[in-house]
Write a protein that holds these residues in place. Structure first.
Motif, short mmCIF file in Angstrom:
data_model
loop_
_atom_site.label_atom_id
_atom_site.label_comp_id
_atom_site.label_asym_id
_atom_site.label_seq_id
_atom_site.Cartn_x
_atom_site.Cartn_y
_atom_site.Cartn_z
N LEU A 23 0.83 -1.20 0.00
CA LEU A 23 0.00 0.00 0.00
C LEU A 23 0.87 1.25 0.00
CD1 LEU A 23 -2.92 1.11 0.23
CD2 LEU A 23 -2.58 1.15 2.71
N ALA A 24 1.92 1.25 0.81
CA ALA A 24 2.81 2.42 0.87
C ALA A 24 3.58 2.59 -0.44
CB ALA A 24 3.78 2.26 2.04
N LEU A 25 4.03 1.49 -1.02
CA LEU A 25 4.80 1.57 -2.26
C LEU A 25 3.95 2.08 -3.43
CD1 LEU A 25 6.86 -1.75 -2.08
CD2 LEU A 25 7.79 0.58 -2.03
N SER A 26 2.67 1.78 -3.40
CA SER A 26 1.80 2.18 -4.51
C SER A 26 1.18 3.56 -4.33
CB SER A 26 0.67 1.15 -4.69
OG SER A 26 -0.15 1.09 -3.53
N ALA A 27 1.47 4.22 -3.20
CA ALA A 27 0.90 5.54 -2.93
C ALA A 27 1.36 6.57 -3.96
CB ALA A 27 1.28 6.00 -1.53
N GLU A 28 0.46 7.47 -4.33
CA GLU A 28 0.81 8.58 -5.18
C GLU A 28 1.56 9.64 -4.38
OE1 GLU A 28 0.24 8.65 -8.39
OE2 GLU A 28 -0.89 6.76 -8.43
N LEU A 29 2.10 10.62 -5.07
CA LEU A 29 2.72 11.76 -4.39
C LEU A 29 1.72 12.91 -4.32
CD1 LEU A 29 6.36 11.95 -5.83
CD2 LEU A 29 5.64 11.15 -3.59
N SER A 30 1.63 13.51 -3.14
CA SER A 30 0.79 14.70 -3.00
C SER A 30 1.63 15.97 -2.96
CB SER A 30 -0.06 14.60 -1.73
OG SER A 30 0.75 14.47 -0.58
N ASP A 31 2.95 15.81 -2.71
CA ASP A 31 3.87 16.95 -2.66
C ASP A 31 5.22 16.55 -3.25
OD1 ASP A 31 2.29 18.98 -1.08
OD2 ASP A 31 2.33 17.37 0.40
N THR A 32 5.99 17.54 -3.65
CA THR A 32 7.34 17.29 -4.12
C THR A 32 8.21 16.80 -2.96
OG1 THR A 32 7.15 19.01 -5.79
CG2 THR A 32 9.38 18.31 -5.21
N PRO A 33 8.90 15.68 -3.13
CA PRO A 33 9.74 15.16 -2.03
C PRO A 33 10.71 16.20 -1.50
CG PRO A 33 9.55 13.52 -3.77
CD PRO A 33 8.91 14.77 -4.30
N GLY A 34 10.75 16.31 -0.18
CA GLY A 34 11.69 17.21 0.48
C GLY A 34 11.24 18.65 0.63
N GLN A 35 10.05 18.99 0.07
CA GLN A 35 9.64 20.40 0.04
C GLN A 35 8.59 20.77 1.08
OE1 GLN A 35 11.34 22.68 -1.84
NE2 GLN A 35 12.59 20.83 -2.08
N LYS A 36 7.94 19.79 1.69
CA LYS A 36 6.95 20.07 2.73
C LYS A 36 7.05 19.00 3.80
CE LYS A 36 3.37 22.44 0.01
NZ LYS A 36 1.94 22.38 -0.41
N VAL A 37 6.72 19.37 5.03
CA VAL A 37 6.70 18.38 6.11
C VAL A 37 5.25 18.15 6.52
CG1 VAL A 37 7.07 20.16 7.90
CG2 VAL A 37 7.56 17.77 8.39
N LYS A 38 4.84 16.88 6.47
CA LYS A 38 3.49 16.49 6.87
C LYS A 38 3.57 15.13 7.56
CE LYS A 38 0.92 18.76 3.10
NZ LYS A 38 0.02 18.52 1.94
N TYR A 39 3.01 15.07 8.74
CA TYR A 39 2.97 13.80 9.50
C TYR A 39 2.42 12.71 8.60
CZ TYR A 39 2.16 10.79 13.57
OH TYR A 39 2.17 9.77 14.49
N ASN A 40 3.17 11.60 8.48
CA ASN A 40 2.83 10.63 7.43
C ASN A 40 2.93 9.19 7.93
OD1 ASN A 40 2.89 9.03 4.96
ND2 ASN A 40 3.19 10.96 3.89
N ASN A 41 1.79 8.60 8.25
CA ASN A 41 1.75 7.20 8.70
C ASN A 41 2.23 6.25 7.61
OD1 ASN A 41 0.51 7.15 11.45
ND2 ASN A 41 -1.13 8.22 10.41
N LYS A 42 1.83 6.52 6.39
CA LYS A 42 2.12 5.60 5.30
C LYS A 42 3.63 5.52 5.01
CE LYS A 42 -1.12 5.60 2.32
NZ LYS A 42 -2.01 6.10 1.25
N ALA A 43 4.30 6.67 5.09
CA ALA A 43 5.75 6.68 4.88
C ALA A 43 6.46 5.88 5.97
CB ALA A 43 6.25 8.12 4.85
N VAL A 44 6.01 6.05 7.21
CA VAL A 44 6.62 5.30 8.32
C VAL A 44 6.37 3.81 8.14
CG1 VAL A 44 6.62 4.95 10.81
CG2 VAL A 44 6.44 7.26 9.89
N ALA A 45 5.17 3.45 7.68
CA ALA A 45 4.85 2.03 7.49
C ALA A 45 5.83 1.35 6.55
CB ALA A 45 3.42 1.89 6.96
N LEU A 46 6.33 2.10 5.56
CA LEU A 46 7.27 1.53 4.60
C LEU A 46 8.61 1.19 5.25
CD1 LEU A 46 7.85 0.68 1.71
CD2 LEU A 46 8.43 3.06 1.19
#
Length: 368
Positions: free
Chosen positions: A118-141
């Motif tokens: 699920l985490a690997l197939s997630a789309e991007l909502s922001d450019t990597p490295g440009q915003k900080v948002k608490y992210n469960n899915k990223a941690v799950a990976l």
């Protein structure tokens, strides 16, 4: 200390343990048997330790190693820019709902088929490295990364690297339907064992005279993890000496531009322009205006594109902590040599009143 004791009891805590200089100065299970408790997102901070062991063991080249070197399917588009550090510091840009129950813990069984996929197939909502948002899915990976690089499932790796060396024998794991620990919230652990990780951090990676994890990793994970928010390290929270709040003209204008409901803004007028010396003073006024459900009301009224107030942080950090749903906390206060835990499970928990949000701040003031 008396306030901690009183509020611990009033908020239906299952356990509070406080140690100073290696000795217990307060321990209470509130008439209950000590059992392993699901610590929710407080487990994210323990997941950070697992990544630190990969670095120590040279199984991970560096935190700036691109994730696509581990999962080649990400060697395309903007995903190829995502590094392991970005998963740890909430800047990956991966699409994520902050409410884990919507995507990662769906009813009725609160499990997805495979959280790594699920985490690997997630789309991007922001450019990597440009915003900080608490992210469960990223941690799950990160759980998948531990497995790929160590050759062991996350739970087996963590048991070998931490539970066994610090003598933790009673625990459980939250897993998906495929058997992957859901490391955005996977740990079920006794409070008296959770506090051992506080001692590990306080003693710069040493437990009972043995170096379990490097001092370098402890320092790396506790410092500010990205340029946007000083309150976050690498899956550890950082408590500034003060955190003032204000709804200034800039915040008010952003609400207007986002077409926030006029009735809501009229109720908030009394708070506009007022400098709050702490976030708890800010919360207190919200409680007076909206009642105990103020947090839900704020989240419903304000779109995700705006913030509720401007934060003014002290540069001095007085405590580091893990923070999980229902107010499951692990707190480290280096200056006073204090570590503390507060745990609360679902049984009998009042979701309107029992989060004990001031626990970290109160612990930080002990010994002053």
């Amino acid at each position: 200390m008396e306030e901690i004791k009183r509020k611990s009891l009033e908020s239906n805590s299952d356990a509070v343990i406080i140690k100073q200089n290696g000795k217990i100065i307060y321990k209470e299970y509130f008439g209950k048997e000590e059992i392993p408790i699901y610590i929710a997102s407080a487990g994210k901070s323990l997941t950070s330790l697992a990544i630190g062991r990969l670095v120590d063991k040279k199984l991970l080249d560096s935190l700036d190693q691109p994730v696509h070197t581990i999962y080649p399917q990400w060697k395309q588009g903007r995903k190829k820019e995502i590094t392991v550090r970005m998963l740890l510091n909430h800047t990956s840009g991966l699409q994520n709902n902050p409410n884990a129950s919507i995507e990662l813990e769906p009813a009725p069984d609160y499990k997805v088929n495979n959280i790594i996929d699920l985490a690997l197939s997630a789309e991007l909502s922001d450019t990597p490295g440009q915003k900080v948002k608490y992210n469960n899915k990223a941690v799950a990976l990160l759980g998948g990364i531990v497995q790929e690089l160590s050759g062991k499932s996350f739970d087996h790796f963590f048991v070998d690297e931490f539970f066994k060396p610090i003598n933790i024998v009673q625990y459980e794991w939250i897993k998906d339907k495929s058997g992957n620990p859901t490391v955005h919230g996977a740990f079920v652990i006794k409070p008296s064992d959770l506090i051992k990780f506080g001692e590990l951090i306080l003693n710069e990676g040493v437990y009972n005279g043995k170096q379990i994890i490097s001092k370098e990793w402890i320092n790396e994970s506790l410092k500010q993890g990205q340029r946007f928010k000083p309150i976050w390290g690498l899956l550890w929270w950082r408590l500034p000496k003060y955190e003032k709040r204000i709804i200034d003209d800039e915040i008010w204008s952003s609400w207007k531009e986002a077409k926030v409901d006029n009735a809501f803004m009229n109720k908030m007028k009394s708070m506009k322009g007022k400098l709050y010396e702490s976030k708890y003073d800010f919360y207190s006024d919200l409680d007076k205006i909206f009642g105990k459900d103020w947090n839900q009301i704020i989240n419903a009224e304000l779109p995700p594109t705006v913030i509720s107030s401007k934060r003014i942080y002290s540069e001095d950090i007085v405590a580091y902590y893990a923070d999980g749903y229902r107010g499951n906390y692990l707190v480290i206060v280096p200056e006073s040599n204090i570590v503390a835990v507060r745990c609360a499970d679902n049984d009998g928990f009042n979701y309107q009143t029992d989060f004990f949000t001031q626990f970290v701040s109160l612990i930080s003031k002990l010994g002053k």
